[in-house]
Design a protein around this motif. Structure first.
Motif, PDB file in Angstrom:
ATOM      1  N   GLY B 109      49.776 -23.371 -21.501  1.00 13.69           N
ATOM      2  CA  GLY B 109      48.593 -24.134 -21.910  1.00 13.69           C
ATOM      3  C   GLY B 109      47.327 -23.591 -21.278  1.00 13.69           C
ATOM      4  O   GLY B 109      46.480 -24.354 -20.819  1.00 13.69           O
ATOM      5  N   ILE B 110      47.216 -22.257 -21.231  1.00 15.42           N
ATOM      6  CA  ILE B 110      46.052 -21.653 -20.559  1.00 15.42           C
ATOM      7  C   ILE B 110      45.131 -20.993 -21.584  1.00 15.42           C
ATOM      8  O   ILE B 110      45.540 -20.676 -22.701  1.00 15.42           O
ATOM      9  CB  ILE B 110      46.484 -20.612 -19.497  1.00 15.42           C
ATOM     10  CG1 ILE B 110      47.446 -19.588 -20.116  1.00 15.42           C
ATOM     11  CG2 ILE B 110      47.081 -21.275 -18.306  1.00 15.42           C
ATOM     12  CD1 ILE B 110      47.794 -18.446 -19.197  1.00 15.42           C
ATOM     13  N   ASP B 111      43.892 -20.796 -21.164  1.00 18.26           N
ATOM     14  CA  ASP B 111      42.958 -20.015 -21.980  1.00 18.26           C
ATOM     15  C   ASP B 111      41.983 -19.311 -21.037  1.00 18.26           C
ATOM     16  O   ASP B 111      42.217 -19.276 -19.833  1.00 18.26           O
ATOM     17  CB  ASP B 111      42.226 -20.913 -23.000  1.00 18.26           C
ATOM     18  CG  ASP B 111      41.596 -22.116 -22.338  1.00 18.26           C
ATOM     19  OD1 ASP B 111      41.439 -22.079 -21.098  1.00 18.26           O
ATOM     20  OD2 ASP B 111      41.281 -23.096 -23.023  1.00 18.26           O
ATOM     21  N   GLY B 112      40.926 -18.753 -21.559  1.00 16.56           N
ATOM     22  CA  GLY B 112      39.919 -18.101 -20.723  1.00 16.56           C
ATOM     23  C   GLY B 112      40.448 -16.828 -20.087  1.00 16.56           C
ATOM     24  O   GLY B 112      41.242 -16.097 -20.683  1.00 16.56           O
ATOM     25  N   SER B 113      40.026 -16.604 -18.840  1.00 15.84           N
ATOM     26  CA  SER B 113      40.330 -15.326 -18.189  1.00 15.84           C
ATOM     27  C   SER B 113      41.827 -15.135 -17.950  1.00 15.84           C
ATOM     28  O   SER B 113      42.347 -14.010 -18.026  1.00 15.84           O
ATOM     29  CB  SER B 113      39.570 -15.219 -16.869  1.00 15.84           C
ATOM     30  OG  SER B 113      39.954 -16.273 -16.031  1.00 15.84           O
ATOM     31  N   LEU B 114      42.549 -16.233 -17.679  1.00 18.61           N
ATOM     32  CA  LEU B 114      43.996 -16.108 -17.444  1.00 18.61           C
ATOM     33  C   LEU B 114      44.698 -15.605 -18.709  1.00 18.61           C
ATOM     34  O   LEU B 114      45.511 -14.676 -18.665  1.00 18.61           O
ATOM     35  CB  LEU B 114      44.592 -17.459 -17.031  1.00 18.61           C
ATOM     36  CG  LEU B 114      44.355 -17.897 -15.592  1.00 18.61           C
ATOM     37  CD1 LEU B 114      44.881 -19.303 -15.382  1.00 18.61           C
ATOM     38  CD2 LEU B 114      45.041 -16.947 -14.621  1.00 18.61           C
ATOM     39  N   ALA B 115      44.348 -16.219 -19.842  1.00 16.22           N
ATOM     40  CA  ALA B 115      44.956 -15.808 -21.116  1.00 16.22           C
ATOM     41  C   ALA B 115      44.573 -14.367 -21.436  1.00 16.22           C
ATOM     42  O   ALA B 115      45.388 -13.579 -21.924  1.00 16.22           O
ATOM     43  CB  ALA B 115      44.495 -16.744 -22.224  1.00 16.22           C
ATOM     44  N   LYS B 116      43.331 -14.015 -21.096  1.00 16.10           N
ATOM     45  CA  LYS B 116      42.844 -12.652 -21.372  1.00 16.10           C
ATOM     46  C   LYS B 116      43.662 -11.631 -20.565  1.00 16.10           C
ATOM     47  O   LYS B 116      44.044 -10.575 -21.073  1.00 16.10           O
ATOM     48  CB  LYS B 116      41.358 -12.582 -20.967  1.00 16.10           C
ATOM     49  CG  LYS B 116      40.591 -11.490 -21.660  1.00 16.10           C
ATOM     50  CD  LYS B 116      39.125 -11.623 -21.301  1.00 16.10           C
ATOM     51  CE  LYS B 116      38.419 -10.296 -21.515  1.00 16.10           C
ATOM     52  NZ  LYS B 116      37.065 -10.319 -21.010  1.00 16.10           N
ATOM     53  N   MET B 117      43.932 -11.983 -19.312  1.00 13.60           N
ATOM     54  CA  MET B 117      44.701 -11.058 -18.457  1.00 13.60           C
ATOM     55  C   MET B 117      46.133 -10.887 -18.980  1.00 13.60           C
ATOM     56  O   MET B 117      46.689  -9.795 -18.969  1.00 13.60           O
ATOM     57  CB  MET B 117      44.723 -11.568 -17.009  1.00 13.60           C
ATOM     58  CG  MET B 117      43.393 -11.389 -16.311  1.00 13.60           C
ATOM     59  SD  MET B 117      43.393 -12.038 -14.651  1.00 13.60           S
ATOM     60  CE  MET B 117      44.004 -10.641 -13.739  1.00 13.60           C
ATOM     61  N   ILE B 118      46.728 -12.003 -19.424  1.00 16.15           N
ATOM     62  CA  ILE B 118      48.098 -11.914 -19.949  1.00 16.15           C
ATOM     63  C   ILE B 118      48.103 -11.071 -21.227  1.00 16.15           C
ATOM     64  O   ILE B 118      48.966 -10.201 -21.404  1.00 16.15           O
ATOM     65  CB  ILE B 118      48.684 -13.324 -20.193  1.00 16.15           C
ATOM     66  CG1 ILE B 118      48.966 -13.979 -18.838  1.00 16.15           C
ATOM     67  CG2 ILE B 118      49.951 -13.265 -21.039  1.00 16.15           C
ATOM     68  CD1 ILE B 118      49.593 -15.339 -18.895  1.00 16.15           C
ATOM     69  N   ARG B 119      47.113 -11.281 -22.072  1.00 20.37           N
ATOM     70  CA  ARG B 119      47.040 -10.480 -23.313  1.00 20.37           C
ATOM     71  C   ARG B 119      46.858  -9.003 -22.978  1.00 20.37           C
ATOM     72  O   ARG B 119      47.466  -8.139 -23.601  1.00 20.37           O
ATOM     73  CB  ARG B 119      45.878 -10.962 -24.188  1.00 20.37           C
ATOM     74  CG  ARG B 119      46.203 -12.260 -24.882  1.00 20.37           C
ATOM     75  CD  ARG B 119      45.261 -12.593 -26.020  1.00 20.37           C
ATOM     76  NE  ARG B 119      45.634 -13.885 -26.560  1.00 20.37           N
ATOM     77  CZ  ARG B 119      45.013 -15.036 -26.312  1.00 20.37           C
ATOM     78  NH1 ARG B 119      43.958 -15.072 -25.535  1.00 20.37           N
ATOM     79  NH2 ARG B 119      45.454 -16.171 -26.836  1.00 20.37           N
ATOM     80  N   HIS B 120      46.033  -8.728 -21.964  1.00 20.01           N
ATOM     81  CA  HIS B 120      45.817  -7.328 -21.563  1.00 20.01           C
ATOM     82  C   HIS B 120      47.119  -6.713 -21.054  1.00 20.01           C
ATOM     83  O   HIS B 120      47.475  -5.588 -21.402  1.00 20.01           O
ATOM     84  CB  HIS B 120      44.726  -7.241 -20.488  1.00 20.01           C
ATOM     85  CG  HIS B 120      44.561  -5.857 -19.944  1.00 20.01           C
ATOM     86  ND1 HIS B 120      45.041  -5.485 -18.705  1.00 20.01           N
ATOM     87  CD2 HIS B 120      44.023  -4.737 -20.490  1.00 20.01           C
ATOM     88  CE1 HIS B 120      44.795  -4.205 -18.501  1.00 20.01           C
ATOM     89  NE2 HIS B 120      44.172  -3.729 -19.568  1.00 20.01           N
TER      90      HIS B 120
END
Lengths: 389, 384
Positions: B109-120
């Motif tokens: 249930g995360i978004d923002g920078s955390l989600a961005k890092m996981i996507r990266h």
């Protein structure tokens, strides 16, 4: 007695108590809290547990046939509730489900449209108060009750052991299986007891081990041996260790029992352990309460055995690191013993019973740990009485 | 150099340390014997791989057909292997790693920078996966359908126990080395000598060398026993990312064992040993600093346990949308816990690629600072 009290003061050092307290809290959070916060855990355990509670509160420790027939009436209420959700929620209409019969037909079909799948999950979900899970749990309990005698007969025909056959026949003849206690409750309590036993052993080892090593490192032992009391001080220290072990175990058991009471499983206190909604077969006609109390007794035996072994190890260690190096393998061994002893104790599923075929092997093993501790202590005290200072 | 030599000698002469190592060795032998794979399907695969090779494909299938089993059991095993390997597909072909990341993001249930890092992280993993697909890396034999069991037996079982034993041994060696003068009441003499409190540097070096040396000895002996009970001779060059190997995950389900780089079983084993030594070094630094700060070695060891247990416990009580639980996966304790996922994506809690290497480097830097602080604090401490 004065020396015993003074030795106990050395053991119950505030700094050590604080460390044991912190370790106990962390241990509880890591391994035991789950048994409180996540009990009952998931579906249909939650619904089955709720029904077992309701049955006990309404009918007592056992469920007789007439009571069972009366309880069966409840199914109509549950289906009516499901019907209410089905008629009032458009999700069901979209899936072409107009009543509970329609729902069952779609649920049993292997292929469904997206709308039908959504509707099936809808009745299983929170928005419909998990009503379908309740109906399924209700039906499974009814099946368990109706098939209980047949299940025992099946076990008897499958079992190769005359001892097991006789016990199963006894349960069948005396209808002990009519008792109400869910295996999920037994699993949860058993798991909590196992971790508690390990915590008690760990705390006892940590708190009691340094006593003799402290004295040795400070050179106090030489002073003690040359005093009027002489080497009899070893006996006083041993008593101090034993009394402290009993005290510490009692405190931890009391605290753990107090916390576990949040689960409210004590309502099953007088219910027999062999139940139609349980998958375990127990050797003795004990109630849930007796099971818990006997487990506590075995924890005391393990704790005292551990305390005695810790005393011996400390007596054979010159400094703390030597002590820790010896304690680690002993702790691992005691954990393995606890895991096998408290694995559904006194049931046919217990691993120690399965390996040895001996009834009550769990208590015997705890007793052996205690006796080994006493034996090693006697050896150590005798050796230290003869040792040159 | 001379003082270092004496400090090492002190540890080498501490017989309880070596008795502990012996008990660890006996324990490892017990575990290996209990799970021995002699006469198993895996042993059969290893044996025939010497004739068939380990690269799956038409040639492999042809060679399999030419084999003539010498008994019924082997005939059954051969049939099983033929069934498993004929038509086996490259699991990395068209594999979309971003789906793993998205399932984690949804579960947390995360978004923002955390989600961005996981996507990266999963976009970088996709590049590795594409390379694996291009080189048909998954089309290697390993142990066929027994792969998961044996991979976990070696890397999740034996190597994990070895790491745990190495950590305990090395940490206790560090506590013993630091506490040695206190135990023998030689502290006032040693610390008032010309070398004085600088001896801590030699003590740390001695602890590191002894700890790592003991780990290497224990590892070599244990692996010698392991490989004598489980045959790997023919398949050591199989890729750990074989189509038969996988990771089980509650959130992302069963997925291929995809590493950042190409590893054979042998090179993966060496990499795991290397990373284990890195982690043992971290625990030695931690134990050393605690030992310097806390005079009583017994309380020091308990403080060491509490510190580690607290780091393990903390993420469970923080919201999953908070950055701290993710950062904690880079600590020595979580690197130890996640040992079976080293050199892979590291699962849900790892935010960066190569989390084990990044974790070791960051922890090394932080624990070095902690050690320097402890030594400086010790330099100012009253001895009496």
């Amino acid at each position: 007695m004065r020396i015993v009290m003074n030795e106990m003061k050395k053991i119950w050092d505030l700094k050590m108590l604080a460390l044991v307290g912190v370790i106990s809290v962390l241990f509880f959070l890591l391994f035991m809290e789950f048994n409180i916060t996540d009990f009952p855990n998931g579906h249909p355990h939650t619904e089955r547990y709720d029904f077992s509670k309701e049955l006990t509160l309404k009918y007592g420790t056992t469920l007789e046939k007439s009571e069972f027939d009366e309880f069966m009436q409840k199914r109509k209420e549950l289906v009516a509730k499901a019907e209410d959700y089905i008629t009032s929620d458009p999700a069901f209409l979209a899936a072409g489900i107009h009543n509970y019969e329609d729902y069952k037909i779609k649920n049993e079909r292997s292929e469904n449209s997206k709308a039908e799948k959504d509707a099936i999950w809808h009745l299983l979900g929170k928005e419909c108060d998990f009503v379908e899970f309740k109906i399924q749990a209700f039906d499974s309990i009814a099946d368990d009750y109706n098939n209980a005698a047949a299940s025992y007969k099946h076990y008897i025909s499958k079992s190769g052991s005359p001892k097991e056959k006789a016990r199963l026949q006894e349960i069948l003849d005396t209808e002990q299986y009519r008792s109400i206690i869910l295996d999920h409750t037994i699993d949860n309590t058993g798991s909590y007891i196992l971790w508690l036993a390990i915590l008690v052993v760990l705390s006892v080892l940590i708190l009691l081990s340094p006593l003799l090593v402290n004295d040795k490192m400070r050179g106090v032992d030489v002073l003690q041996y040359t005093s009027k009391k002489g080497r009899k001080v070893l006996s006083s220290q041993l008593w101090a260790v034993l009394i402290s072990a009993i005290l510490l175990t009692t405190i931890e058991l009391a605290a753990a029992a107090g916390i576990y009471s949040i689960n409210n499983t004590q309502i099953f206190w007088n219910n027999g352990m062999n139940s139609f909604i349980g998958r375990y077969v127990f050797w003795f006609d004990m109630t849930f309460g007796q099971y818990v109390l006997f487990s506590a007794f075995m924890i005391y035996l393990c704790a005292l055995g551990s305390a005695l072994i810790a005393y011996v190890i400390a007596g054979m260690s010159q400094h703390y690191i030597q002590l820790i190096l010896k304690l680690i393998p002993v702790f691992i061994l005691l954990v393995l013993i606890c895991q096998s002893v408290f694995d559904v104790s006194f049931s046919m599923s217990n691993i120690l019973y399965q390996l040895t075929g001996i009834l009550g092997i769990e208590t015997i093993i705890c007793g052996i740990v205690f006796i080994i501790g006493i034996f090693l202590c006697i050896m150590l005290v005798q050796r230290m009485r003869r040792a040159d200072i | 150099m001379n003082i270092l030599h004496f400090e090492i000698e002190k540890l080498l002469k501490a017989s309880p340390l070596w008795v502990f190592l012996l008990i660890c060795m006996l324990f490892n032998v017990f575990l290996i014997v209990v799970d021995s794979g002699r006469g198993s399907y895996a042993a059969f695969i290893d044996n025939i791989s010497k004739e068939t090779g380990i690269e799956l494909g038409d040639n492999f299938n042809e060679r399999l057909k030419q084999l003539s089993p010498n008994n019924e059991k082997n005939a059954a095993y051969l049939l099983q292997l033929m069934r498993e390997t004929s038509g086996v597909k490259d699991v990395f072909d068209n594999y979309d790693a971003s789906l793993i990341g998205e399932s984690y993001i949804k579960a947390l249930g995360i978004d923002g920078s955390l989600a961005k890092m996981i996507r990266h992280k999963y976009s970088v993993l996709q590049e590795s996966i594409d390379k694996k697909a291009a080189s048909n890396e998954s089309l290697t034999l390993y142990f066929g359908s027994d792969t998961y069991r044996y991979h976990n037996l070696l890397f999740g079982g034996v190597m994990k126990w070895l790491l745990t034993e190495g950590i305990l041994f090395a940490s206790l060696a560090a506590l013993l080395s630091v506490g040695f003068e206190n135990i023998n009441k030689t502290g006032q003499m040693v610390y008032s000598s010309k070398k004085g409190r600088q001896i801590l540097v030699q003590k740390l070096s001695a602890s590191v060398l002894t700890g790592l040396g003991a780990y290497l000895i224990l590892t070599l002996l244990t692996l010698a026993v392991y490989f004598s009970f489980n045959s790997y001779g023919g398949i050591l060059d199989s890729s750990v990312s074989s189509a038969f190997n996988y990771i089980r995950d509650l959130v992302a389900g069963v997925r291929p064992f995809s590493t950042w780089h190409s590893f054979t079983i042998l090179t993966y084993l060496l990499a795991v040993i290397g990373a284990s030594m890195g982690i043992i070094l971290l625990f030695v630094l931690m134990a050393f600093a605690i030992g310097v700060l806390i005079k009583n070695s017994y309380i020091g060891f308990i403080a060491f346990l509490i510190a580690n247990a607290a780091v393990v416990t903390l993420p469970f009580y923080l919201p999953s949308t908070n950055m701290i639980p993710f950062l904690l996966t880079l600590t020595p304790e979580w690197l130890w816990l996640k040992q079976s996922l080293w050199f892979t994506d590291g699962g849900m809690e790892a935010l960066v690629p190569n989390f084990e290497t990044v974790g070791i480097i960051i922890s090394l830097a932080l624990l070095s600072v902690f050690c320097i602080y402890a030594v400086k604090h010790f330099k100012r401490r009253d001895l009496i």
